[in-house]
Write an enzyme that holds these catalytic residues in place. Structure first.
Site, short mmCIF file in Angstrom:
data_model
loop_
_atom_site.label_atom_id
_atom_site.label_comp_id
_atom_site.label_asym_id
_atom_site.label_seq_id
_atom_site.Cartn_x
_atom_site.Cartn_y
_atom_site.Cartn_z
N LYS A 1 0.82 -1.22 0.00
CA LYS A 1 0.00 0.00 0.00
C LYS A 1 0.85 1.26 0.00
O LYS A 1 0.44 2.30 -0.52
CB LYS A 1 -0.88 0.04 1.26
CG LYS A 1 -1.89 -1.07 1.35
CD LYS A 1 -2.64 -1.01 2.68
CE LYS A 1 -1.87 -1.57 3.83
NZ LYS A 1 -2.18 -2.86 4.35
N GLU B 1 -4.00 -5.44 -7.03
CA GLU B 1 -5.20 -6.09 -6.45
C GLU B 1 -5.02 -6.46 -4.99
O GLU B 1 -5.95 -6.35 -4.18
CB GLU B 1 -5.51 -7.35 -7.27
CG GLU B 1 -6.80 -8.03 -6.93
CD GLU B 1 -8.02 -7.19 -7.28
OE1 GLU B 1 -8.56 -6.57 -6.35
OE2 GLU B 1 -8.42 -7.14 -8.46
N VAL C 1 -5.85 -4.02 -1.39
CA VAL C 1 -7.14 -3.76 -0.71
C VAL C 1 -7.91 -5.07 -0.63
O VAL C 1 -8.18 -5.70 -1.65
CB VAL C 1 -7.98 -2.71 -1.45
CG1 VAL C 1 -9.31 -2.48 -0.73
CG2 VAL C 1 -7.21 -1.40 -1.59
N GLY D 1 -1.83 -12.91 13.42
CA GLY D 1 -1.04 -12.34 12.32
C GLY D 1 -1.82 -11.37 11.45
O GLY D 1 -1.42 -11.05 10.33
N ASP E 1 -4.99 2.21 8.41
CA ASP E 1 -4.92 1.17 7.37
C ASP E 1 -6.16 1.23 6.47
O ASP E 1 -6.05 1.19 5.24
CB ASP E 1 -4.80 -0.20 8.05
CG ASP E 1 -4.83 -1.34 7.06
OD1 ASP E 1 -3.89 -1.44 6.25
OD2 ASP E 1 -5.81 -2.12 7.07
N LYS F 1 -6.50 2.19 2.34
CA LYS F 1 -7.18 1.36 1.34
C LYS F 1 -8.27 2.16 0.62
O LYS F 1 -8.49 1.99 -0.58
CB LYS F 1 -7.76 0.11 2.02
CG LYS F 1 -6.67 -0.83 2.49
CD LYS F 1 -7.19 -1.89 3.44
CE LYS F 1 -6.10 -2.85 3.87
NZ LYS F 1 -6.46 -3.65 5.04
N GLY G 1 -3.62 -12.32 5.02
CA GLY G 1 -3.14 -13.70 5.00
C GLY G 1 -2.20 -13.88 3.81
O GLY G 1 -2.50 -13.38 2.73
#
Ligand code: HSE
Length: 331
Positions: free
Chosen positions: A117, A141, A144, A199, A213, A217, A309
Site C-alpha cells: 500500500k 489487487e 485492498v 497475524g 490502514d 485502502k 493472510g
C-alpha cells in the site's frame, strides 16, 4: 514471462510456494513464469536462466544462487525481466523502499504488480501516469481486501458502469475486535491481542485501531476505481478505541451492530464506527472484509472475503500476473 520478486517475507514466500504448487496448471493456461531474481532487503537469489523456486524455498541462503550483496535496483535493469513483483513492507510516510523499486521498474518499461500500500498511498497518481506513459501495467489487487478481487470486478465486469460510491469494512483487525466485543463480550485489549496473535494486525497495531490502514485502502480505491487523486489527508478518520461495550449493547437492543465502516463517493471519504442493521451485507463478522461497489447500471454489488493472510494475498498477486499474461499475449 520473466519475473523478479522483491520482498521475500510471508507474501513473497507464499507466492513462490503457489507458483511451485500450481506450475502445471499455470503452464496449461499459457502462464510460463520464470523467476530470474528474488530480492530481500539485503541480498538476493539470482539466476538469469530462472531459479528453481522449490530449491530456493527449501535451502534459503544456502542455495548456490544466493548473492549477499545483490541489489534489487540493479537486478531490475540487469536481469531478464518482464514483470517486477513488489512485495516489500509498507511504509505509508515515504512509500519506501517499494516506491523506488516501482519507479525504477516503470522507467525501465517493466510491468509491475504490487501488494504494498505504501507507494500507492504516497504517489499513486504519479505512478499510474508513469505507467500509462510507458505503456506498462501497474496492478495492485492485493493492496485492498487481499483476496477480494475488487479491482478486477471494477475494471472488467463493471467497465461499462460508472461507480458512484464504495462502502465497506476494509480492516480485518478492527472487524475482529468489534465482533469479539459484541459476540463474546471479550475486552478490546484481549481481542486486539488475539488479532495480533493471528497475524492480522499491522506491525504497529495503531494503524489498524486508528483507522489508518482502512483510510489507506480507501485512497487506493478512490484513485484506482474512481479515477480520483486523493491522499490520506483527504479522509475524515476515526478509529475504534472509543467504542465501548455499552455502545455495542445499546445498538444491539435496537437491531444494529457497531462496525468500522469506510465510505467513499465524489464528495467525501470517511472511515469510522457506524451503526449497521444486523441484516445488512456490512454486518459480516470475524476478520472478514466486505466491499460494496454501487454502480449506476449494476446497482450495489457486494464482495466478501479474506482481507489478509499470505496465501490470500498471493492469490491476488497471481491474479494480477495472469491479467498481464492475458493482455500481453493478446488473448
Ligand atoms: N492489518 C490489516 C487488517 C491487514 O487487519 O486488515 C491487511 O492489510
Amino acid at each position: 514471462m520473466d519475473l523478479i520478486l522483491i520482498g521475500f517475507g510471508n507474501v513473497g514466500r507464499a507466492l513462490a510456494e503457489v507458483l511451485v504448487e500450481r506450475e502445471a496448471e499455470l503452464k496449461g493456461i499459457g502462464a510460463n513464469f520464470n523467476v530470474t531474481g528474488i530480492f530481500r532487503s539485503k541480498g538476493g537469489f539470482i539466476s538469469p536462466d530462472g531459479l528453481n523456486l522449490k530449491d530456493v524455498l527449501e535451502r534459503g541462503e544456502r542455495h548456490p544462487s544466493w548473492v549477499p550483496e545483490a541489489s534489487a535496483l540493479e537486478g531490475i535493469s540487469e536481469l531478464p525481466c518482464d514483470v517486477v513483483v513488489e512485495m516489500t513492507v509498507t511504509n505509508i510516510e515515504t512509500g519506501e523502499p517499494g516506491l523506488s523499486f516501482i519507479k525504477k521498474a516503470l522507467e525501465e518499461g517493466k510491468d509491475v504488480v504490487t501488494s504494498n500500500k505504501g507507494p500507492l498511498v504516497v504517489s499513486m497518481r504519479e505512478l499510474l501516469n508513469m505507467a500509462e506513459k510507458k505503456g506498462c501495467f501497474l496492478l495492485y489487487e492485493a493492496t485492498v481486501g487481499a483476496a477480494i478481487p475488487v479491482f478486477a470486478v471494477a475494471r472488467e465486469a463493471l467497465k461499462h458502469n460508472e461507480v458512484e460510491c464504495i462502502e465497506g469494512i476494509l480492516n480485518g483487525t478492527t472487524n475482529y475486535i468489534l465482533s469479539r466485543m459484541s459476540e463474546d463480550k471479550v475486552s478490546f485489549d484481549d481481542a486486539l491481542r488475539e488479532a495480533q496473535e493471528m497475524g492480522y494486525a499491522e506491525a504497529d497495531p495503531t494503524y489498524d485501531v486508528e483507522g489508518i490502514d482502512a483510510a489507506c485502502k480507501l485512497v487506493i480505491l478512490a484513485n484506482g476505481i474512481m479515477g480520483m487523486n486523493k491522499r490520506i489527508s483527504d479522509v475524515e478518520r476515526e478509529g475504534v478505541r472509543g467504542v465501548t461495550p455499552e455502545m455495542i449493547e445499546l445498538a444491539e437492543e435496537e437491531g444494529y451492530l457497531v462496525k468500522h465502516i469506510s465510505y467513499l463517493d465524489r464528495e467525501r471519504m470517511e472511515v469510522g464506527p457506524r451503526l449497521v442493521p444486523k441484516n445488512s451485507p456490512l454486518s459480516i463478522g470475524g476478520t472478514f472484509n466486505v466491499i460494496t461497489i454501487k454502480a449506476d447500471l449494476a446497482g450495489p454489488i457486494t464482495l466478501i472475503g479474506k482481507g489478509a493472510g499470505p496465501r490470500e494475498t498471493a492469490s491476488a498477486v497471481l491474479s494480477d500476473l495472469l491479467t498481464i499474461v492475458k493482455e500481453r499475449s493478446g488473448r
